[in-house]
Design a protein around this motif. Sequence first.
Motif, PDB file in Angstrom:
ATOM      1  N   PHE A  42      96.904 116.369 -17.822  1.00  0.00           N
ATOM      2  CA  PHE A  42      96.197 117.233 -16.872  1.00  0.00           C
ATOM      3  C   PHE A  42      95.184 116.342 -16.163  1.00  0.00           C
ATOM      4  N   TRP A  43      95.557 115.859 -14.970  1.00  0.00           N
ATOM      5  CA  TRP A  43      94.840 114.782 -14.284  1.00  0.00           C
ATOM      6  C   TRP A  43      94.243 115.307 -12.987  1.00  0.00           C
ATOM      7  N   VAL A  44      92.906 115.322 -12.907  1.00  0.00           N
ATOM      8  CA  VAL A  44      92.219 115.722 -11.680  1.00  0.00           C
ATOM      9  C   VAL A  44      91.053 114.770 -11.466  1.00  0.00           C
ATOM     10  N   HIS A  45      91.129 113.991 -10.386  1.00  0.00           N
ATOM     11  CA  HIS A  45      90.044 113.084 -10.022  1.00  0.00           C
ATOM     12  C   HIS A  45      89.592 113.399  -8.603  1.00  0.00           C
ATOM     13  N   VAL A  46      88.306 113.561  -8.432  1.00  0.00           N
ATOM     14  CA  VAL A  46      87.731 113.818  -7.109  1.00  0.00           C
ATOM     15  C   VAL A  46      86.920 112.599  -6.691  1.00  0.00           C
ATOM     16  N   GLU A  47      87.090 112.205  -5.444  1.00  0.00           N
ATOM     17  CA  GLU A  47      86.407 111.016  -4.949  1.00  0.00           C
ATOM     18  C   GLU A  47      85.362 111.395  -3.911  1.00  0.00           C
ATOM     19  N   GLY A  48      84.222 110.694  -3.966  1.00  0.00           N
ATOM     20  CA  GLY A  48      83.206 110.824  -2.933  1.00  0.00           C
ATOM     21  C   GLY A  48      82.227 111.938  -3.181  1.00  0.00           C
ATOM     22  N   PRO A  49      81.067 111.903  -2.544  1.00  0.00           N
ATOM     23  CA  PRO A  49      80.102 112.999  -2.657  1.00  0.00           C
ATOM     24  C   PRO A  49      80.624 114.257  -1.978  1.00  0.00           C
ATOM     25  N   CYS A  50      80.460 115.392  -2.639  1.00  0.00           N
ATOM     26  CA  CYS A  50      80.979 116.661  -2.122  1.00  0.00           C
ATOM     27  C   CYS A  50      79.839 117.632  -1.861  1.00  0.00           C
ATOM     28  N   LEU A  51      79.951 118.363  -0.764  1.00  0.00           N
ATOM     29  CA  LEU A  51      79.052 119.479  -0.512  1.00  0.00           C
ATOM     30  C   LEU A  51      79.410 120.613  -1.467  1.00  0.00           C
ATOM     31  N   LYS A  61      89.639 125.414 -12.831  1.00  0.00           N
ATOM     32  CA  LYS A  61      89.388 126.677 -13.514  1.00  0.00           C
ATOM     33  C   LYS A  61      89.468 126.478 -15.028  1.00  0.00           C
ATOM     34  N   GLY A  62      88.586 127.177 -15.734  1.00  0.00           N
ATOM     35  CA  GLY A  62      88.596 127.095 -17.184  1.00  0.00           C
ATOM     36  C   GLY A  62      89.940 127.478 -17.767  1.00  0.00           C
ATOM     37  N   ALA A  63      90.600 128.457 -17.159  1.00  0.00           N
ATOM     38  CA  ALA A  63      91.905 128.901 -17.659  1.00  0.00           C
ATOM     39  C   ALA A  63      92.949 127.795 -17.524  1.00  0.00           C
ATOM     40  N   ASP A  64      92.875 127.018 -16.434  1.00  0.00           N
ATOM     41  CA  ASP A  64      93.838 125.924 -16.247  1.00  0.00           C
ATOM     42  C   ASP A  64      93.606 124.804 -17.259  1.00  0.00           C
ATOM     43  N   LEU A  65      92.326 124.491 -17.500  1.00  0.00           N
ATOM     44  CA  LEU A  65      92.015 123.462 -18.495  1.00  0.00           C
ATOM     45  C   LEU A  65      92.443 123.914 -19.883  1.00  0.00           C
ATOM     46  N   PHE A  66      92.162 125.167 -20.211  1.00  0.00           N
ATOM     47  CA  PHE A  66      92.576 125.687 -21.519  1.00  0.00           C
ATOM     48  C   PHE A  66      94.099 125.701 -21.642  1.00  0.00           C
ATOM     49  N   GLY A  67      94.778 126.053 -20.541  1.00  0.00           N
ATOM     50  CA  GLY A  67      96.241 126.062 -20.566  1.00  0.00           C
ATOM     51  C   GLY A  67      96.813 124.678 -20.843  1.00  0.00           C
ATOM     52  N   ALA A  68      96.178 123.642 -20.285  1.00  0.00           N
ATOM     53  CA  ALA A  68      96.635 122.271 -20.541  1.00  0.00           C
ATOM     54  C   ALA A  68      96.420 121.887 -22.003  1.00  0.00           C
ATOM     55  N   LEU A  69      95.301 122.313 -22.577  1.00  0.00           N
ATOM     56  CA  LEU A  69      95.056 122.068 -24.003  1.00  0.00           C
ATOM     57  C   LEU A  69      96.091 122.797 -24.854  1.00  0.00           C
ATOM     58  N   LEU A  70      96.425 124.002 -24.445  1.00  0.00           N
ATOM     59  CA  LEU A  70      97.400 124.810 -25.182  1.00  0.00           C
ATOM     60  C   LEU A  70      98.778 124.149 -25.178  1.00  0.00           C
TER      61      LEU A  70
END
Length: 363
Positions: A42-51, A61-70
């Motif tokens: 489950f790979w998500v990298h964001v680059e640069g300063p964000c508004l 989303k917490g549900a997506d992260l939990f789903g990847a752990l599951l």
Amino acid sequence: MKLRGVNYCLLIALLLVLPGLSPINAEACRLLPIPPGSENVFWVHVEGPCLPGEEEALAVKGADLFGALLQGKRIDLDHVLVVDPIMLDLLPQQTLSEYPAIPPAVRQRLQEQGVTAVRVIPEAVSIRHSRFEKVLATNLVEGALLVLGPVDFTGTVFQQSIDLSKTVFVGPVTFLNARVDFEGFFIGSQFTQGADFSYVTFGTHSRFHQARFWNRVTFADAHFTGVAEFLEVEFQQTADFSRSVFASGTGFSGSVFRGPADFSAIAAAQEIYFRFTEFRESVTFVNAQIHSVVDFTNARFDGAQDFAGVEFRTLPELSGSNLPLNVASVQNVRSLSSQVGIFLGLVILVLCYLWFTKGKKSA
């Protein structure tokens, strides 16, 4: 003519610079492409300063992260915002016999502790330089959560509480430069390999009650804003608290340091307790600043002790301990008489100043 020449130079410079800047602005906040071979990550990298709006648009989303752990995926997040709470007790429970990948030494310890059922995160968890908006918690009353891979929360901010109590970390753990704004609980947690909590800022309440550190642990340069509880903790190897700041009440009572303990240059603003604490190897408090009560009642020191340069604001409580009574020499204690002397000296200086200025006015 000279001014016109300067204007031409500025115009040419801007024409050269602006094209170079435009790609930076265009890519200031973007989601990086997933690298090849990341099917089980489950790979998500964001680059640069964000508004704020951009950050929310790319949030995990917490549900997506939990789903990847599951699904048993490896977690690799960098510079992301994680929204929604994550409750790890919702992971399926398994018996120890159902999971053969548990290292034999860890399995034996769990069996000795009477743990028969566990929840398992089988892969590494790396969430670096990110931000959790909501709670991350195990919520376990019994059993344990096993994390079999390395855990890395370097530079991550927890805006609410983090509760990883009853977690068994089989791999190394890193919280370097992390920040916990409210509670940080690791009650009964076990750290099989090295643990790095250096430069962490802990919030309103930190609890490591009955935690077990089987390898080296460092809290060097950590800042404990609220109450810090290290009660009945076992440190099997080196424990480094050097240069840590304890801004509120702190307790190490009942803990056992089986390896060297380093409290050099700590600053304790409120009371700090070491009642019934055992130091099996060397311990150092060199250049520590103890601004309130320090209590070593019934503490045991088996190895060398170094209190050179310690500043005690009050005499330490040594009842029942085997520390020599001269550990807090007169030079190391700011006694009441010296404080009164300083106060009286300041009063005399103020009175002399007032008398001098009054004499000048009358003249």
